[in-house]
Design a protein around this motif. Structure first.
Motif, mmCIF file in Angstrom:
data_model
loop_
_atom_site.group_PDB
_atom_site.id
_atom_site.type_symbol
_atom_site.label_atom_id
_atom_site.label_comp_id
_atom_site.label_asym_id
_atom_site.label_seq_id
_atom_site.Cartn_x
_atom_site.Cartn_y
_atom_site.Cartn_z
ATOM 1 N N UNK B 110 0.838 -1.189 0.000
ATOM 2 C CA UNK B 110 0.000 0.000 0.000
ATOM 3 C C UNK B 110 0.876 1.243 0.000
ATOM 4 N N UNK B 111 0.848 1.976 -1.095
ATOM 5 C CA UNK B 111 1.697 3.158 -1.222
ATOM 6 C C UNK B 111 0.881 4.420 -1.394
ATOM 7 N N UNK B 112 1.371 5.493 -0.817
ATOM 8 C CA UNK B 112 0.719 6.785 -0.987
ATOM 9 C C UNK B 112 1.708 7.804 -1.525
ATOM 10 N N UNK B 113 1.425 8.362 -2.707
ATOM 11 C CA UNK B 113 2.266 9.421 -3.262
ATOM 12 C C UNK B 113 3.721 9.019 -3.399
ATOM 13 N N UNK B 114 4.596 9.844 -2.824
ATOM 14 C CA UNK B 114 6.024 9.581 -2.940
ATOM 15 C C UNK B 114 6.443 8.412 -2.029
ATOM 16 N N UNK B 115 5.456 7.813 -1.342
ATOM 17 C CA UNK B 115 5.715 6.593 -0.564
ATOM 18 C C UNK B 115 5.669 5.338 -1.423
ATOM 19 N N UNK B 116 5.287 5.490 -2.696
ATOM 20 C CA UNK B 116 5.184 4.291 -3.539
ATOM 21 C C UNK B 116 6.527 3.715 -4.002
ATOM 22 N N UNK B 117 7.565 4.524 -4.257
ATOM 23 C CA UNK B 117 8.802 3.953 -4.822
ATOM 24 C C UNK B 117 9.453 2.815 -4.024
#
Lengths: 303, 260
Positions: B110-117
């Motif tokens: 589960x990624x949010x914004x720049x937390x996805x990479x």
């Protein structure tokens, strides 16, 4: 390397570069980069009688050519320092300086007393932490209180006592004279300068503590000025710090009156900064034909 | 020596979306030691503080590290100006990385914004480690203009994209699609990275279903190696609250230990 060796209050340092308290933990992290034996000494993380959780984050913010921090003396307490860290530290072949803090005069003496029978080489007394509500800087901004802490610590230990002075005062020489008169063996300065930064979007201070202590290149000229003022008003050896990141800045600090220097914030951008400064000083001393680096101490020719 | 600090060659540095950049660095000494979920402290010119940037992908055979970052301030703005073939000074690999239980067979990312990479590399590693595993991704973004890495994710796992404003993919938060994925069964671990409110919500979903959840935390950082105690987050162990270091105890924490 004997050209770089210095003697502070009877303790021999192989070179005048010490890592500054609070930026270097208890040394273990940076021992992953290089042997700590390269350093003149390590000033350990500020340690209190009981463990402290420290302040709520965010605890750090960048400033023009510097940083603000408000760690709030998070530390495991003096008993944990003694049982978990000192044995390892004593094997690192460098001078170990314990840095102590407290919220009462009794706290300071209690911690100093516990360290008296350990392998630490010197005790640096933090009477200048701007980030704790009780004590800290309050001990370093009133000459009478600074003197009282010095006297209490002096009585609690036979180790050399370094009083770490706050720049957040009108006249730092007043405090320096007060700690000298009560038996300090050396002084170190400057601790951080109180500052604040605000996030313009949230209109909140970036630090949860609202204010923090500023360090890094921005404070360097203030530190040089204060070291020189103190050099001209007391007889004790001075450990100069505040924004030093190059060997040239270290030379400048020595010329101002310091016998040794501490390096802190510079490590955040370059973990090897202390070693580069040591190497730079060695080359400089050789080029300048110095027999010993201490020839620089206080050699500034004021106009 | 656990940490490497050195100059490395930039293989490329390019904008992949408005304000989002993708940089590939030739750094074999770091790539060799790195694992998904770790990060790199990037020196940004004369800035006193390095910028912690999560590792997106590690190519151990090529000796390269890929990072995807968003221009958010002066440091990342400086990074965005770096040229292909130029030099960048990195300190790493830092942090603990993801430590997914070996027995896990189904993971939700589960990624949010720049937390996805950072989760992309973790998903690839997870699947590469065991062919019986499956992985599903739920990625949330502010709007269509902020969607990144969608194709990279679709190439490796089932992917649901959400946007806060409904301009792309599903409208709304990541928690609803996550609940739906869990309801289908087979998910025994969740990893998440993104804004704190999202992490907290994901941690609650994981706890409600009894699924082990790991969150990657973010905090303003100093040294990056565990010495300065600047980048802490509150955690709980055996009922006792403490401040743990995001740089070395984390950035990945078991969500059940985080005090939100």
């Amino acid at each position: 390397m004997s050209r770089l060796s210095v003697n502070i209050a009877g303790v021999e340092l192989k070179n005048p570069v010490i890592t500054a308290s609070g930026t270097y933990g208890f040394g273990r992290e940076y021992s992953e980069f290089y042997p700590l034996s390269r350093l003149g000494g390590i000033s350990l993380k500020g340690t209190t009688a009981a463990p402290r959780m420290g302040n709520e984050p965010p605890r750090i913010a960048e400033t023009p050519s510097g940083i603000l921090n408000s760690i709030g003396l998070q530390n495991p307490g003096v008993d944990a320092l003694i049982s978990d860290e000192l044995d390892w530290l004593s094997k690192q072949d460098t001078v170990i300086i314990a840095n102590i803090a407290g919220s009462s005069v009794d706290d300071y003496s209690a911690v100093a007393e516990k360290l008296d029978k350990t392998c630490v080489d010197m005790i640096e007394v933090n009477i200048s932490c701007p980030n704790v509500k009780k004590g800290g800087m309050a001990f370093g901004t009133d000459p009478a209180v600074a003197a009282a802490v010095t006297k209490a610590v002096r009585r609690s230990t036979s180790k050399p006592v370094i009083m770490k002075l706050s720049p957040n005062v009108t006249d730092i020489t007043e405090i320096a004279r007060a700690v000298e008169s009560e038996g300090a063996d050396a002084v170190s300065l400057i601790n951080t300068i109180t500052g604040m930064r605000i996030d313009i979007n949230t209109r909140r201070p970036i630090l949860k503590n609202n204010t923090g202590g500023m360090s890094g290149g921005a404070v360097f000229p203030v530190a040089v000025r204060m070291v020189n003022e103190v050099y001209r008003s007391i007889q004790l050896p001075i450990i100069g710090m505040g924004g030093i990141s190059t060997w040239q800045m270290a030379v400048e600090m020595l010329l101002a009156g310091a016998s040794a220097v501490q390096v802190g914030t510079a490590m955040f951008s370059d973990a090897y900064a202390p070693l580069k400064i040591i190497d730079g000083l060695e080359e400089y001393a050789s080029r300048a034909g110095l027999e010993n680096i201490s020839e620089l101490t206080g050699a500034v020719k004021l106009w | 020596m656990k940490f490497i600090q050195d100059d490395f060659k930039i293989l490329y540095n390019r904008e992949i979306q408005n304000g989002f950049f993708d940089i590939l660095v030739d750094c074999p000494s770091i790539a060799e030691r790195a694992r998904p979920g770790q990060f790199i402290n990037v020196l940004c010119g004369e800035k006193p503080l390095r910028r912690p940037i999560s590792i997106c992908e590690i190519d151990k055979s090529a000796g390269s590290i890929r990072m995807v970052y968003q221009v958010r301030g002066e440091g990342t703005e400086w990074m965005s100006g770096l040229c292909d073939g130029g030099t960048i000074n990195l300190l790493g690999p830092l942090g603990n990385g993801f430590n997914i239980p070996a027995k896990s067979r189904g993971m939700a990312v589960v990624g949010g914004g720049i937390g996805t990479p950072p989760l992309l590399g973790a998903a690839k590693q997870y699947l590469a480690d065991n062919s019986e595993r499956s992985c599903t991704a739920v990625l949330g973004f502010r709007s269509a203009a902020a969607v990144i890495l969608e194709d990279d994710y679709r190439a490796v796992c089932d992917t649901v994209v959400t946007t806060d404003d409904g301009s792309y993919g599903r409208h709304g938060l990541v928690t609803l699609p996550l609940e739906e994925q869990i309801a289908q069964g087979g998910i025994d671990v969740i990893i998440a990275c993104g804004p704190t409110p999202m992490l907290k919500a994901v941690a609650e979903v994981g706890a409600a279903h009894g699924i082990t959840t790991f969150v990657s935390m973010e905090q303003r950082m100093g040294c990056g190696v565990g010495a300065c105690l600047a980048c802490v987050c509150k955690t709980r162990l055996a009922g006792e609250e403490m401040y743990s270091k995001v740089c070395t105890h984390g950035p990945v924490f078991n969500a059940s230990r985080v005090v939100w």
